[in-house]
Design a protein around this motif. Structure first.
Motif, PDB file in Angstrom:
ATOM      1  N   ASN A  89       0.822  -1.216   0.000  1.00 55.59           N
ATOM      2  CA  ASN A  89       0.000   0.000   0.000  1.00 55.59           C
ATOM      3  C   ASN A  89       0.857   1.267   0.000  1.00 55.59           C
ATOM      4  OD1 ASN A  89      -2.291  -1.580   0.048  1.00 55.59           O
ATOM      5  ND2 ASN A  89      -2.636  -1.362   2.244  1.00 55.59           N
ATOM      6  N   LYS A  90       2.061   1.159   0.564  1.00 54.95           N
ATOM      7  CA  LYS A  90       2.967   2.319   0.614  1.00 54.95           C
ATOM      8  C   LYS A  90       3.181   2.913  -0.771  1.00 54.95           C
ATOM      9  CE  LYS A  90       7.487   1.645   1.286  1.00 54.95           C
ATOM     10  NZ  LYS A  90       8.291   2.367   0.255  1.00 54.95           N
ATOM     11  N   GLU A  91       3.263   2.053  -1.781  1.00 56.90           N
ATOM     12  CA  GLU A  91       3.553   2.518  -3.131  1.00 56.90           C
ATOM     13  C   GLU A  91       2.392   3.307  -3.731  1.00 56.90           C
ATOM     14  OE1 GLU A  91       6.634   2.161  -4.144  1.00 56.90           O
ATOM     15  OE2 GLU A  91       6.935   1.148  -2.217  1.00 56.90           O
ATOM     16  N   MET A  93     -10.017  -0.204   3.884  1.00 54.98           N
ATOM     17  CA  MET A  93     -10.927  -0.575   4.954  1.00 54.98           C
ATOM     18  C   MET A  93     -10.106  -1.052   6.153  1.00 54.98           C
ATOM     19  SD  MET A  93     -13.770  -1.325   6.434  1.00 54.98           S
ATOM     20  CE  MET A  93     -14.815  -2.539   7.224  1.00 54.98           C
ATOM     21  N   PRO A  94     -10.203  -0.402   7.321  1.00 53.13           N
ATOM     22  CA  PRO A  94      -9.372  -0.797   8.462  1.00 53.13           C
ATOM     23  C   PRO A  94      -9.575  -2.246   8.904  1.00 53.13           C
ATOM     24  CG  PRO A  94     -10.321   1.375   8.817  1.00 53.13           C
ATOM     25  CD  PRO A  94     -10.984   0.812   7.597  1.00 53.13           C
ATOM     26  N   ALA A 150       8.066   2.674   8.598  1.00 56.50           N
ATOM     27  CA  ALA A 150       7.247   2.540   9.799  1.00 56.50           C
ATOM     28  C   ALA A 150       5.776   2.541   9.388  1.00 56.50           C
ATOM     29  CB  ALA A 150       7.508   3.683  10.781  1.00 56.50           C
ATOM     30  N   ARG A 151       4.976   1.765  10.108  1.00 58.61           N
ATOM     31  CA  ARG A 151       3.529   1.734   9.870  1.00 58.61           C
ATOM     32  C   ARG A 151       2.893   2.763  10.806  1.00 58.61           C
ATOM     33  NH1 ARG A 151       1.463  -3.629  11.556  1.00 58.61           N
ATOM     34  NH2 ARG A 151       0.866  -2.550  13.464  1.00 58.61           N
ATOM     35  N   MET A 193      -3.221   2.730  10.436  1.00 54.17           N
ATOM     36  CA  MET A 193      -2.085   1.813  10.296  1.00 54.17           C
ATOM     37  C   MET A 193      -2.226   0.894   9.088  1.00 54.17           C
ATOM     38  SD  MET A 193      -1.038   0.534  14.089  1.00 54.17           S
ATOM     39  CE  MET A 193      -0.616   1.643  15.428  1.00 54.17           C
ATOM     40  N   THR A 194      -2.715   1.387   7.980  1.00 59.37           N
ATOM     41  CA  THR A 194      -2.894   0.570   6.787  1.00 59.37           C
ATOM     42  C   THR A 194      -1.820   0.835   5.730  1.00 59.37           C
ATOM     43  OG1 THR A 194      -4.527   2.218   6.069  1.00 59.37           O
ATOM     44  CG2 THR A 194      -5.360   0.184   7.051  1.00 59.37           C
ATOM     45  N   PHE A 195      -0.885   1.725   6.024  1.00 58.81           N
ATOM     46  CA  PHE A 195       0.226   2.029   5.121  1.00 58.81           C
ATOM     47  C   PHE A 195       1.522   2.064   5.921  1.00 58.81           C
ATOM     48  CE2 PHE A 195      -3.511   4.172   3.463  1.00 58.81           C
ATOM     49  CZ  PHE A 195      -3.476   3.919   2.099  1.00 58.81           C
ATOM     50  N   THR A 196       2.604   1.641   5.292  1.00 61.61           N
ATOM     51  CA  THR A 196       3.913   2.006   5.823  1.00 61.61           C
ATOM     52  C   THR A 196       4.393   3.226   5.049  1.00 61.61           C
ATOM     53  OG1 THR A 196       5.091   0.552   4.301  1.00 61.61           O
ATOM     54  CG2 THR A 196       4.538  -0.338   6.471  1.00 61.61           C
ATOM     55  N   VAL A 197       5.358   3.923   5.623  1.00 62.53           N
ATOM     56  CA  VAL A 197       5.962   5.077   4.955  1.00 62.53           C
ATOM     57  C   VAL A 197       7.469   5.009   5.134  1.00 62.53           C
ATOM     58  CG1 VAL A 197       3.951   6.571   5.289  1.00 62.53           C
ATOM     59  CG2 VAL A 197       5.757   6.540   7.033  1.00 62.53           C
TER      60      VAL A 197
END
Length: 544
Positions: A296-298, A309-310, A472-473, A448-452
């Motif tokens: 998802n980060k991308e 959706m969490p 980190a998420r 918390m559904t993406f890391t960066v």
């Protein structure tokens, strides 16, 4: 109108049963069965306790439910099973309707997002004979119109692909996939797995050879091994970790990185193709695979709005089923404002649990002050406040918290608190106002559904919450989306100089997140947590 959505797990391949109640277009309550029966994933179980909790939170009876809706539309006998279960548990069954598993996933993400129109993507293992569903969704007054663009079955399942390698690396399906994600950071993508899984842009279809590395015909339970060992070992040259006396070798981390790379490439190619085809600029993701926060980060770098959706996995199907039913009967449903949809406990109820357990405690007027001080001192804190979260993430109401400024904190938490693998990272929860000055391009990340990729200045402030690969998420916290938790982080900012904590779920390895005061007390005394803030009550362990 009262709509009760449920996900009922009647077989050994069905997991994460839950219930959700929508009352007059508003989500009133949602909770997973595992939180209440304390059985992780609650595979094959009916969500009786979750149903009881939802109707109790709404202060109604089962007789006031207008309709029960569940995923499972390709299995008509499910209606009778649900009817028998409800009559057995409650002495009564409301009318029952079935909806499609993948459309329930899609409805859960689209309606929750608040978007008026979007590309909606559901990617998971399989449900109602569909593993991948892509459609457009558009609000038409109080209803929603879905137009299907693509569907793939279990033979091209991204979820099955990932679960097979999760098994091969020694973890259980449904629970261990995030461990493979964590391992990937320590490896290099050395194995070309494109011959097993890819997206073909020429045909607009997934290409997967699941039948080569999984015994689909005889696979009947999430508890059994699913992989074809000889094929995977021949393809990769990597033997399973069980054959090594000292556990994981570098080759296992490299295999994890290769699995993640090919999943991520295929997942992103699939999404990019249909975004380009439709021209839509809003994207909703659901299904268990959409919890792959590395992939998802991308998407954060694309000129689109993305909502994940969490409760994207099957635990969120109860909400999605209820939302789908509402939208197909012209009942407008308000987007969820946050995921604090579970049970809460009054001070008298908490005190009763404390007294029953015979533990010493102190009652406080404001627990945030003492909790912030404990975190600044390097203590590990249990934090139990307000309504519990719906979904797999603790978002500051049922959390274990620690100081991210301590680089050694990850090892302490893994070894003494969570009792889990040493390579696994912990996520930071950070005030959104702090993130605005952090150098991050995206600062609204509440679930918390993406890391960066963590900018260097921010990394220096939270070394204990940055993974080996510099990611980190992140959970962004504001007074709008989480006033209770934001109040604590305000105190942390005041006392520690920066409004951030390590935030991990309040549970031990192999257990569900705590839900009740009794769960919290038991977990506190079964781990190395130093201090517990249970509502306005503080517990500390005796030094003797």
């Amino acid at each position: 109108m009262n709509i009760l959505g449920i996900h009922a797990a009647y077989t050994s391949r069905s997991h994460d049963p839950s219930a959700c109640l929508i009352q007059n277009g508003k989500v009133i309550a949602a909770i997973e069965e595992e939180r209440l029966n304390r059985i992780k994933t609650s595979t094959s179980l009916f969500p009786e306790r979750a149903i009881r909790a939802c109707i109790a939170m709404a202060n109604i009876s089962i007789h006031e439910i207008d309709v029960v809706v569940a995923d499972g539309s390709t299995y008509p006998p499910l209606k009778d099973k649900i009817n028998r279960s409800l009559v057995d548990s409650f002495g009564y069954s409301p009318p029952i309707e079935l909806t499609h598993h993948a459309y329930a996933h899609c409805a859960g993400s689209f309606v929750s997002s608040g978007f008026d129109e979007a590309l909606v993507v559901s990617v998971d293992g399989v449900g109602d004979q569909v593993a991948t569903l892509i459609c457009t969704a558009k609000k038409l007054g109080s209803s929603v119109e879905y137009k299907e663009l693509y569907r793939g079955d279990i033979t091209t399942s991204l979820g099955v692909y990932y679960s097979v390698f999760t098994n091969y690396l020694g973890f259980r399906s449904i629970e261990g996939e995030y461990k493979v994600m964590g391992m990937a950071a320590y490896g290099s993508s050395k194995h070309d797995l494109s011959n097993l899984l890819e997206f073909n842009p020429a045909t607009g279809e997934l290409v997967c050879k699941n039948n080569q590395f999984i015994d689909l015909e005889n696979y009947t339970s999430v508890f059994e091994p699913s992989y074809k060992e000889k094929f995977i070992e021949s393809l990769t040259g990597v033997r399973r970790p069980v054959y090594f006396s000292n556990g994981f070798q570098q080759e296992h981390f490299d295999l994890a990185a290769s699995v993640q790379f090919q999943f991520q490439k295929t997942y992103l190619d699939l999404i990019s193709y249909f975004l380009k085809k439709t021209g839509l600029k809003k994207l909703c993701l659901s299904g268990g695979c959409s919890l792959n926060c590395l992939a998802n980060k991308e998407l954060l770098g694309k000129p689109i709005d993305v909502y994940v959706m969490p409760a994207a996995s099957d635990r969120g199907l109860s909400m999605g089923a209820a939302m789908y039913m509402a939208s197909q009967t012209s009942q407008s449903v308000s987007p969820v404002q946050n995921m604090y949809l579970g049970r809460s406990f009054e001070p008298a109820e908490i005190k009763k649990s404390l007294d029953i357990c015979g533990v010493s405690y102190t009652e406080l007027s404001d627990p945030t002050i003492g909790c912030a001080s404990a975190i600044a001192e390097g203590k590990v804190v249990g934090w139990f406040q307000g309504r519990s979260e719906f979904g797999p993430r603790a978002l500051g109401h049922r959390s274990i918290l620690a100081n991210p400024q301590a680089a050694e904190m990850k090892d302490i938490l893994n070894a003494k608190i969570k009792f889990r693998e040493s390579y696994r990272p912990f996520a930071p929860a950070i005030l959104e106002s702090e993130l605005n000055d952090s150098g991050l391009d995206n600062t609204h990340l509440p679930y918390m559904t993406f890391t960066v990729d963590v900018p260097s200045d921010l990394a220096r402030k939270i070394p204990g919450a940055v993974h080996f690969d510099g990611t980190a998420r992140v959970q962004s916290v504001s007074h709008d989306n989480s006033p209770l938790f934001a109040g604590l982080l305000d105190q942390v900012q005041h006392q520690n100089g920066f409004g951030a904590v390590i935030n991990t779920s309040f549970n031990l390895a192999g257990e569900p997140i705590v839900d009740s005061p009794h769960d919290a007390i038991r977990t506190f005394y079964s781990s190395g947590i130093d201090t517990l803030y249970l509502g306005n009550f503080k517990l500390e362990k005796s030094c003797s």
